[in-house]
Design a protein around this motif. Structure first.
Motif, PDB file in Angstrom:
ATOM      1  N   ALA A 228       0.831  -1.038  -0.339  1.00 65.55           N
ATOM      2  CA  ALA A 228       0.495  -0.120   0.240  1.00 65.55           C
ATOM      3  C   ALA A 228       1.361   0.801  -0.018  1.00 65.55           C
ATOM      4  O   ALA A 228       0.609   2.472  -0.898  1.00 65.55           O
ATOM      5  N   VAL A 229       2.456   0.949   0.875  1.00 66.83           N
ATOM      6  CA  VAL A 229       2.768   2.599   1.003  1.00 66.83           C
ATOM      7  C   VAL A 229       3.629   2.543  -0.804  1.00 66.83           C
ATOM      8  O   VAL A 229       3.615   3.402  -1.233  1.00 66.83           O
ATOM      9  N   VAL A 230       4.070   1.840  -1.228  1.00 61.19           N
ATOM     10  CA  VAL A 230       4.689   1.405  -2.194  1.00 61.19           C
ATOM     11  C   VAL A 230       3.740   1.458  -4.041  1.00 61.19           C
ATOM     12  O   VAL A 230       3.828   3.113  -4.098  1.00 61.19           O
ATOM     13  N   GLU A 231       2.770   1.304  -3.480  1.00 59.98           N
ATOM     14  CA  GLU A 231       1.308   2.256  -4.835  1.00 59.98           C
ATOM     15  C   GLU A 231       1.450   3.745  -4.558  1.00 59.98           C
ATOM     16  O   GLU A 231       1.154   4.050  -5.013  1.00 59.98           O
ATOM     17  N   THR A 232       1.033   3.817  -3.204  1.00 66.17           N
ATOM     18  CA  THR A 232       0.513   5.520  -2.275  1.00 66.17           C
ATOM     19  C   THR A 232       1.865   6.653  -2.970  1.00 66.17           C
ATOM     20  O   THR A 232       1.985   7.870  -3.847  1.00 66.17           O
ATOM     21  N   LYS A 233       2.452   5.375  -3.025  1.00 64.71           N
ATOM     22  CA  LYS A 233       4.112   6.792  -2.982  1.00 64.71           C
ATOM     23  C   LYS A 233       4.481   7.002  -4.382  1.00 64.71           C
ATOM     24  O   LYS A 233       4.820   8.139  -4.727  1.00 64.71           O
ATOM     25  N   ALA A 234       4.419   6.115  -4.877  1.00 64.47           N
ATOM     26  CA  ALA A 234       4.304   6.086  -6.982  1.00 64.47           C
ATOM     27  C   ALA A 234       3.000   6.345  -6.967  1.00 64.47           C
ATOM     28  O   ALA A 234       3.548   7.537  -7.728  1.00 64.47           O
ATOM     29  N   LEU A 235       1.846   6.806  -6.918  1.00 63.17           N
ATOM     30  CA  LEU A 235       0.672   7.666  -7.602  1.00 63.17           C
ATOM     31  C   LEU A 235       0.783   9.087  -6.484  1.00 63.17           C
ATOM     32  O   LEU A 235       0.962  10.358  -7.340  1.00 63.17           O
ATOM     33  N   LEU A 236       1.306   9.458  -5.727  1.00 60.19           N
ATOM     34  CA  LEU A 236       2.244  10.687  -5.408  1.00 60.19           C
ATOM     35  C   LEU A 236       3.130  11.420  -6.277  1.00 60.19           C
ATOM     36  O   LEU A 236       3.498  12.142  -6.336  1.00 60.19           O
ATOM     37  N   GLN A 237       4.299  10.398  -6.860  1.00 61.55           N
ATOM     38  CA  GLN A 237       5.582  10.663  -7.049  1.00 61.55           C
ATOM     39  C   GLN A 237       4.725  11.244  -8.845  1.00 61.55           C
ATOM     40  O   GLN A 237       5.003  11.865  -8.793  1.00 61.55           O
ATOM     41  N   GLY A 238       3.719  10.330  -9.247  1.00 58.51           N
ATOM     42  CA  GLY A 238       3.249  10.945 -10.319  1.00 58.51           C
ATOM     43  C   GLY A 238       2.191  11.872 -10.654  1.00 58.51           C
ATOM     44  O   GLY A 238       2.550  12.573 -12.024  1.00 58.51           O
ATOM     45  N   ALA A 239       2.018  12.365  -9.145  1.00 60.99           N
ATOM     46  CA  ALA A 239       0.835  13.571 -10.023  1.00 60.99           C
ATOM     47  C   ALA A 239       1.624  14.684 -10.149  1.00 60.99           C
ATOM     48  O   ALA A 239       1.100  15.699 -10.464  1.00 60.99           O
ATOM     49  N   GLN A 240       2.863  14.592  -9.908  1.00 58.83           N
ATOM     50  CA  GLN A 240       3.632  16.332 -10.228  1.00 58.83           C
ATOM     51  C   GLN A 240       3.531  16.000 -12.294  1.00 58.83           C
ATOM     52  O   GLN A 240       3.520  17.464 -13.016  1.00 58.83           O
ATOM     53  N   THR A 241       3.111  14.727 -12.339  1.00 60.70           N
ATOM     54  CA  THR A 241       3.265  15.092 -14.299  1.00 60.70           C
ATOM     55  C   THR A 241       2.482  14.362 -14.866  1.00 60.70           C
ATOM     56  O   THR A 241       2.079  14.937 -16.067  1.00 60.70           O
ATOM     57  N   ARG A 242       1.592  14.519 -14.309  1.00 60.63           N
ATOM     58  CA  ARG A 242       0.118  13.552 -14.680  1.00 60.63           C
ATOM     59  C   ARG A 242      -1.217  14.581 -14.429  1.00 60.63           C
ATOM     60  O   ARG A 242      -1.256  15.751 -13.705  1.00 60.63           O
ATOM     61  N   ASP A 243      -2.206  15.331 -15.778  1.00 63.05           N
ATOM     62  CA  ASP A 243      -2.877  16.129 -14.658  1.00 63.05           C
ATOM     63  C   ASP A 243      -3.852  14.986 -14.494  1.00 63.05           C
ATOM     64  O   ASP A 243      -4.379  14.103 -13.793  1.00 63.05           O
ATOM     65  N   TYR A 244      -5.468  16.202 -14.245  1.00 66.58           N
ATOM     66  CA  TYR A 244      -6.374  15.793 -13.029  1.00 66.58           C
ATOM     67  C   TYR A 244      -7.062  14.317 -13.695  1.00 66.58           C
ATOM     68  O   TYR A 244      -7.547  12.994 -12.722  1.00 66.58           O
ATOM     69  N   GLU A 245      -7.312  14.027 -15.279  1.00 75.52           N
ATOM     70  CA  GLU A 245      -8.060  12.955 -15.395  1.00 75.52           C
ATOM     71  C   GLU A 245      -6.695  11.929 -15.579  1.00 75.52           C
ATOM     72  O   GLU A 245      -7.391  10.233 -15.060  1.00 75.52           O
ATOM     73  N   ALA A 246      -5.785  12.116 -15.661  1.00 73.10           N
ATOM     74  CA  ALA A 246      -5.377  11.076 -15.781  1.00 73.10           C
ATOM     75  C   ALA A 246      -4.809  10.203 -14.821  1.00 73.10           C
ATOM     76  O   ALA A 246      -4.391   8.803 -14.080  1.00 73.10           O
ATOM     77  N   GLN A 247      -4.177  11.044 -13.071  1.00 73.54           N
ATOM     78  CA  GLN A 247      -4.763  10.934 -12.147  1.00 73.54           C
ATOM     79  C   GLN A 247      -5.524  10.346 -11.650  1.00 73.54           C
ATOM     80  O   GLN A 247      -5.264   9.097 -10.905  1.00 73.54           O
ATOM     81  N   ARG A 248      -6.898  10.614 -12.022  1.00 75.35           N
ATOM     82  CA  ARG A 248      -7.387   9.786 -11.522  1.00 75.35           C
ATOM     83  C   ARG A 248      -7.729   8.097 -12.010  1.00 75.35           C
ATOM     84  O   ARG A 248      -8.043   7.005 -11.563  1.00 75.35           O
ATOM     85  N   THR A 249      -7.308   7.804 -13.503  1.00 74.60           N
ATOM     86  CA  THR A 249      -7.337   6.764 -14.220  1.00 74.60           C
ATOM     87  C   THR A 249      -6.170   5.907 -13.334  1.00 74.60           C
ATOM     88  O   THR A 249      -5.980   4.529 -13.000  1.00 74.60           O
ATOM     89  N   ALA A 250      -4.783   6.988 -12.890  1.00 77.84           N
ATOM     90  CA  ALA A 250      -4.019   5.893 -11.850  1.00 77.84           C
ATOM     91  C   ALA A 250      -4.064   5.897 -11.045  1.00 77.84           C
ATOM     92  O   ALA A 250      -3.953   4.370 -10.255  1.00 77.84           O
ATOM     93  N   GLU A 251      -5.164   6.339 -10.229  1.00 76.68           N
ATOM     94  CA  GLU A 251      -5.771   6.354  -9.013  1.00 76.68           C
ATOM     95  C   GLU A 251      -6.611   4.586  -8.959  1.00 76.68           C
ATOM     96  O   GLU A 251      -6.365   3.674  -7.785  1.00 76.68           O
ATOM     97  N   ARG A 252      -7.919   4.659  -9.637  1.00 71.63           N
ATOM     98  CA  ARG A 252      -7.945   3.675  -9.794  1.00 71.63           C
ATOM     99  C   ARG A 252      -7.395   2.253 -10.501  1.00 71.63           C
ATOM    100  O   ARG A 252      -8.460   0.950  -9.984  1.00 71.63           O
ATOM    101  N   ALA A 253      -6.552   2.858 -10.953  1.00 66.29           N
ATOM    102  CA  ALA A 253      -5.732   1.378 -11.490  1.00 66.29           C
ATOM    103  C   ALA A 253      -4.888   0.641  -9.787  1.00 66.29           C
ATOM    104  O   ALA A 253      -4.940  -0.973 -10.094  1.00 66.29           O
TER     105      ALA A 253
END
Length: 267
Positions: A228-253
């Motif tokens: 869970a920590v690994v997935e959360t860290k990857a989500l937060l790191q990616g949020a700097q380069t993804r737009d809002y919709e792409a981040q939503r998609t990444a969260e769902r996956a």
């Protein structure tokens, strides 16, 4: 963080860097307090090697330093014609081909890149001076706990150089462009209170409480399931380069993977 009695000893101890591993926690210590943990190419190679030697059991890495200063930055010997024994001087590097200079700086940067691997959480315990390369090494970590005597400064611009050890990206991400430019262009000191208020540091404590505070933070991080920590860290790191919709998609996956894993349906 004291090592257990059965600890076989350091996994690495060379060129001012010591790596010890205690199950899920690795500790990287800068061990040249007489020179205020000044940095050199040999130290950078040792830091990179420490990252390569981490066993798969490690979930958190603590970066700390012996003595009153975390790191006073680059050893000024680098700017002398002689440089360091067995190393090309910076003057020699400047006279070389562009490709060679680029490759050498890229090698130096490797000491600063592995701290943000998605399978680890890295925490810097910073006391006293963290200047130039020392500031950038602290910035290389995910989190920073500082002593109330901390003094951050980015002095490269004042020396006619630029911060090139991966520090510019996290600095701007943490404090914003305008403040990052002001900190770098002036070379001024940033003390503990400002570090916390601007996001450079997560927590400031009295110097004698630095190690216990880091221990408590790491323990809290380790209390959560690793995946869970690994997935959360990857989500937060990616949020700097993804737009809002792409981040939503990444969260769902990511959540889909977690739910399947918890239900015993993971691959």
């Amino acid at each position: 963080m004291a090592s257990p009695a059965h600890d076989p000893g350091p996994a690495l101890d060379q060129d001012g860097v010591r790596l010890t591993v205690d199950d899920a926690i690795a500790t990287v210590t800068l061990t040249n307090p007489a020179k205020r943990n000044a940095q050199s190419p040999a130290l950078w190679r040792a830091l990179a090697e420490a990252g390569r030697r981490l066993p798969g059991s490690v979930r958190a890495v603590v970066l700390r330093a012996e003595g009153k200063s975390f790191s006073a930055g680059l050893d000024r010997q680098a700017f002398t014609p002689e440089g360091f024994d067995g190393e090309p001087s910076f003057i020699d590097l400047a006279r070389g081909a562009d490709a060679e200079l680029d490759a050498t700086i890229a090698e130096y940067q490797e000491a600063f890149t592995w701290w943000r691997r998605s399978d680890l959480v890295s925490v810097a315990a910073v006391q006293g001076h963290a200047i130039g390369a020392g500031f950038q090494l602290a910035l290389a970590c995910d989190l920073r706990v500082v002593a109330d005597d901390v003094q951050f400064a980015m002095r490269e611009t004042s020396l006619g150089l630029v911060p090139d050890l991966t520090g510019t990206h996290p600095l701007v991400s943490l404090v914003g462009y305008a403040r990052a430019l002001e900190i770098c262009a002036t070379g001024r000191f940033v003390a503990a209170e400002e570090a916390v208020s601007t996001g450079l540091a997560n927590l400031a404590v009295p110097a004698d409480q630095l190690d216990p505070a880091v221990h408590d933070l790491v323990s809290a991080i380790l209390a959560a399931p690793r995946d869970a920590v690994v997935e959360t860290k990857a989500l937060l790191q990616g949020a700097q380069t993804r737009d809002y919709e792409a981040q939503r998609t990444a969260e769902r996956a990511a959540q889909g993977r977690r739910l399947r894993d918890l239900a015993g349906l993971g691959e």
